[in-house]
Enzyme design. Structure first.
Site, PDB file in Angstrom:
ATOM      1  N   TYR A 198     -12.252   7.762 -14.353  1.00 52.78           N
ATOM      2  CA  TYR A 198     -12.429   6.451 -13.696  1.00 52.78           C
ATOM      3  C   TYR A 198     -12.972   5.431 -14.691  1.00 52.78           C
ATOM      4  O   TYR A 198     -12.446   4.323 -14.816  1.00 52.78           O
ATOM      5  CB  TYR A 198     -13.376   6.623 -12.500  1.00 52.78           C
TER       6      TYR A 198
ATOM      7  N   ILE B  86     -19.334  -0.939  -3.332  1.00 49.51           N
ATOM      8  CA  ILE B  86     -18.990  -1.776  -2.183  1.00 49.51           C
ATOM      9  C   ILE B  86     -18.753  -0.856  -0.991  1.00 49.51           C
ATOM     10  O   ILE B  86     -18.141   0.217  -1.140  1.00 49.51           O
ATOM     11  CB  ILE B  86     -17.687  -2.583  -2.483  1.00 49.51           C
TER      12      ILE B  86
ATOM     13  N   LYS C 174     -10.974   2.101 -16.002  1.00 46.02           N
ATOM     14  CA  LYS C 174     -11.490   0.766 -15.690  1.00 46.02           C
ATOM     15  C   LYS C 174     -11.808  -0.022 -16.962  1.00 46.02           C
ATOM     16  O   LYS C 174     -11.578  -1.233 -17.019  1.00 46.02           O
ATOM     17  CB  LYS C 174     -12.713   0.868 -14.771  1.00 46.02           C
TER      18      LYS C 174
ATOM     19  N   ASP D 188       0.867  -1.182   0.000  1.00 48.52           N
ATOM     20  CA  ASP D 188       0.000   0.000   0.000  1.00 48.52           C
ATOM     21  C   ASP D 188       0.900   1.226   0.000  1.00 48.52           C
ATOM     22  O   ASP D 188       2.068   1.154   0.394  1.00 48.52           O
ATOM     23  CB  ASP D 188      -0.906   0.012   1.239  1.00 48.52           C
TER      24      ASP D 188
ATOM     25  N   ASN E 240      -5.034  -4.175  -7.174  1.00 48.13           N
ATOM     26  CA  ASN E 240      -6.289  -3.654  -6.628  1.00 48.13           C
ATOM     27  C   ASN E 240      -6.266  -2.161  -6.343  1.00 48.13           C
ATOM     28  O   ASN E 240      -7.321  -1.516  -6.381  1.00 48.13           O
ATOM     29  CB  ASN E 240      -6.584  -4.433  -5.326  1.00 48.13           C
TER      30      ASN E 240
ATOM     31  N   THR F  37     -16.819   0.546   1.414  1.00 48.80           N
ATOM     32  CA  THR F  37     -15.406   0.654   1.794  1.00 48.80           C
ATOM     33  C   THR F  37     -15.112   2.124   2.093  1.00 48.80           C
ATOM     34  O   THR F  37     -15.928   2.994   1.779  1.00 48.80           O
ATOM     35  CB  THR F  37     -14.454   0.238   0.647  1.00 48.80           C
TER      36      THR F  37
HETATM   37  N1  LIG Z   1     -15.601   0.604  -3.236  1.00 51.07           N
HETATM   38  C1  LIG Z   1     -16.238   0.457  -4.380  1.00 51.07           C
HETATM   39  O1  LIG Z   1     -17.438   0.732  -4.482  1.00 51.07           O
HETATM   40  C2  LIG Z   1     -15.535  -0.105  -5.593  1.00 51.07           C
HETATM   41  C3  LIG Z   1     -16.324  -0.556  -6.658  1.00 51.07           C
HETATM   42  C4  LIG Z   1     -15.705  -1.070  -7.783  1.00 51.07           C
HETATM   43  C5  LIG Z   1     -14.326  -1.129  -7.851  1.00 51.07           C
HETATM   44  N2  LIG Z   1     -13.592  -0.660  -6.814  1.00 51.07           N
HETATM   45  C6  LIG Z   1     -12.139  -0.740  -6.943  1.00 51.07           C
HETATM   46  O2  LIG Z   1     -11.611  -1.551  -5.934  1.00 51.07           O
HETATM   47  C7  LIG Z   1     -10.284  -1.120  -5.626  1.00 51.07           C
HETATM   48  C8  LIG Z   1     -10.157  -0.916  -4.133  1.00 51.07           C
HETATM   49  O3  LIG Z   1     -11.074   0.084  -3.726  1.00 51.07           O
HETATM   50  P1  LIG Z   1     -11.587   0.244  -2.227  1.00 51.07           P
HETATM   51  O4  LIG Z   1     -13.027   0.600  -2.321  1.00 51.07           O
HETATM   52  O5  LIG Z   1     -11.183  -0.913  -1.401  1.00 51.07           O
HETATM   53  O6  LIG Z   1     -10.802   1.579  -1.836  1.00 51.07           O
HETATM   54  P2  LIG Z   1     -10.073   2.009  -0.478  1.00 51.07           P
HETATM   55  O7  LIG Z   1      -9.875   3.477  -0.627  1.00 51.07           O
HETATM   56  O8  LIG Z   1     -10.776   1.468   0.708  1.00 51.07           O
HETATM   57  O9  LIG Z   1      -8.669   1.256  -0.593  1.00 51.07           O
HETATM   58  C9  LIG Z   1      -7.747   1.551  -1.593  1.00 51.07           C
HETATM   59  C10 LIG Z   1      -6.350   1.332  -1.055  1.00 51.07           C
HETATM   60  O10 LIG Z   1      -5.439   1.642  -2.111  1.00 51.07           O
HETATM   61  C11 LIG Z   1      -4.399   2.416  -1.580  1.00 51.07           C
HETATM   62  N3  LIG Z   1      -3.830   3.244  -2.645  1.00 51.07           N
HETATM   63  C12 LIG Z   1      -4.363   4.348  -3.228  1.00 51.07           C
HETATM   64  N4  LIG Z   1      -3.515   4.840  -4.135  1.00 51.07           N
HETATM   65  C13 LIG Z   1      -2.434   4.026  -4.145  1.00 51.07           C
HETATM   66  C14 LIG Z   1      -1.226   4.011  -4.870  1.00 51.07           C
HETATM   67  N5  LIG Z   1      -0.935   4.948  -5.774  1.00 51.07           N
HETATM   68  N6  LIG Z   1      -0.347   3.005  -4.623  1.00 51.07           N
HETATM   69  C15 LIG Z   1      -0.605   2.061  -3.691  1.00 51.07           C
HETATM   70  N7  LIG Z   1      -1.721   2.035  -2.971  1.00 51.07           N
HETATM   71  C16 LIG Z   1      -2.622   3.007  -3.196  1.00 51.07           C
HETATM   72  C17 LIG Z   1      -5.016   3.256  -0.476  1.00 51.07           C
HETATM   73  O11 LIG Z   1      -4.047   3.718   0.449  1.00 51.07           O
HETATM   74  C18 LIG Z   1      -6.003   2.269   0.119  1.00 51.07           C
HETATM   75  O12 LIG Z   1      -5.417   1.522   1.174  1.00 51.07           O
HETATM   76  C19 LIG Z   1     -10.043   0.136  -6.463  1.00 51.07           C
HETATM   77  O13 LIG Z   1      -9.344  -0.202  -7.634  1.00 51.07           O
HETATM   78  C20 LIG Z   1     -11.439   0.608  -6.803  1.00 51.07           C
HETATM   79  O14 LIG Z   1     -11.487   1.366  -7.993  1.00 51.07           O
HETATM   80  C21 LIG Z   1     -14.147  -0.167  -5.669  1.00 51.07           C
END
Ligand SMILES: NC(=O)c1ccc[n+]([C@@H]2O[C@H](COP(=O)([O-])OP(=O)(O)OC[C@H]3O[C@@H](n4cnc5c(N)ncnc54)[C@H](O)[C@@H]3O)[C@@H](O)[C@H]2O)c1
Length: 249
Positions: free
Chosen positions: A156, A189, A160, A37, A90, A191
């Site tokens: 975004y 989701i 994606k 991370d 991720n 989060t």
């Molecule tokens: N939450 C949603 O609704 C959702 C839906 C579809 C897809 N996603 C995708 O799932 C993935 C995770 O999302 P999440 O909801 O768990 O987000 P989150 O913000 O809870 O977690 C993301 C993590 O990535 C880390 N991060 C951010 N930029 C970074 C970088 N440049 N290098 C390394 N780490 C980095 C952050 O510090 C964080 O710990 C993302 O790719 C997001 O686009 C999320």
């Protein structure tokens, strides 16, 4: 006995949300996990959590938008655990909310650099290492916005969609090298990424899911675990939704 016994797995953005749930599920199934991370505190907390649950994990800090750091991350994985069998790219960010014509150049670049460049850097160095291992599995976290629009988030949506294309390409190129690659498309989701959404906004988002609720990180992790394991041995170059029906309507 776990389905990932003796495997070494790497998860980016594993300090929070979906990535954390994926890292936990890999470790529960016996994999040694590199939690990566950009946020050191959250990464170290994730490792503590996994170890408290009886799993094996180590933290390596990396900003996925920086190619040198991602190359070093893969190198560290091999130094720490000896090989790389599974990688889940991720890490991702949401970015500015604006009409495309008003979208700032800085925000466009930022979102693309993490959500697309970062996934490409991950795949590039992971593939190099997996070829040396004689095989491996990559799962890239895309989104439902890998197939449908997210109005006001064109960066975004573009990133994606590109992650889905990149994953197809890798599936096509590496099929005979014993390396599989798939993309996953979660809908919304619960989060920290969604924490900034107001109550009204959350209700609007919930209404877009025929199941009448948002998803949970663990529900995404279940699909990622399946795609990372030998249970999905004939699946590559695919894009799989976990979306509560979001894209069905
Ligand atoms: N939450 C949603 O609704 C959702 C839906 C579809 C897809 N996603 C995708 O799932 C993935 C995770 O999302 P999440 O909801 O768990 O987000 P989150 O913000 O809870 O977690 C993301 C993590 O990535 C880390 N991060 C951010 N930029 C970074 C970088 N440049 N290098 C390394 N780490 C980095 C952050 O510090 C964080 O710990 C993302 O790719 C997001 O686009 C999320």
């Amino acid at each position: 006995m776990g389905i990932l016994d003796n495997k070494v797995a790497l998860v980016t953005g594993a300090g929070s949300g979906i990535g954390l749930a994926i890292a936990q599920s890999y470790a529960k199934e016996g994999a040694k996990v590199i939690v990566s991370d950009i946020n050191e505190e959250h990464g170290n907390q994730a490792v503590k959590k996994i170890r408290a649950e009886g799993g094996e994990a180590s933290f390596v800090k990396a900003d996925t938008s920086n190619a040198e750091q991602v190359e070093a991350l893969v190198k560290s994985t091999v130094e720490i655990y000896g090989r790389l069998d599974i990688a889940c790219n991720n890490a991702g960010i949401g970015g500015e909310q604006e009409l495309t014509g008003n979208y700032s150049l800085d925000s466009w670049r930022k979102v693309l650099s993490v959500n697309l460049d970062g996934v490409f850097y991950g795949c590039k160095y992971e593939l190099e290492q997996m070829e040396k291992n004689g095989g491996g599995v990559i799962v890239n976290i895309a989104s439902v916005h890998g197939t449908v629009a997210a109005p006001l988030s064109s960066a975004y949506t573009s990133a994606k969609h590109a992650v889905v294309g990149l994953s197809k390409n890798i599936g096509a190129e590496y099929g005979q090298k014993n390396i599989r690659c798939n993309a996953v498309g979660p809908a919304y989701i619960e989060t920290p990424l969604l924490e900034s959404a107001s109550g009204d906004m959350k209700d609007i988002l919930i209404a877009k899911h025929p199941m009448g609720r948002l998803g949970k990180s663990e529900e995404v992790a279940e699909l990622v675990l399946f795609l990372s394991s030998d249970k999905s041995s004939f699946m590559t170059g695919g894009y799989y939704l976990v979306d509560g029906g979001y894209t069905a309507i």
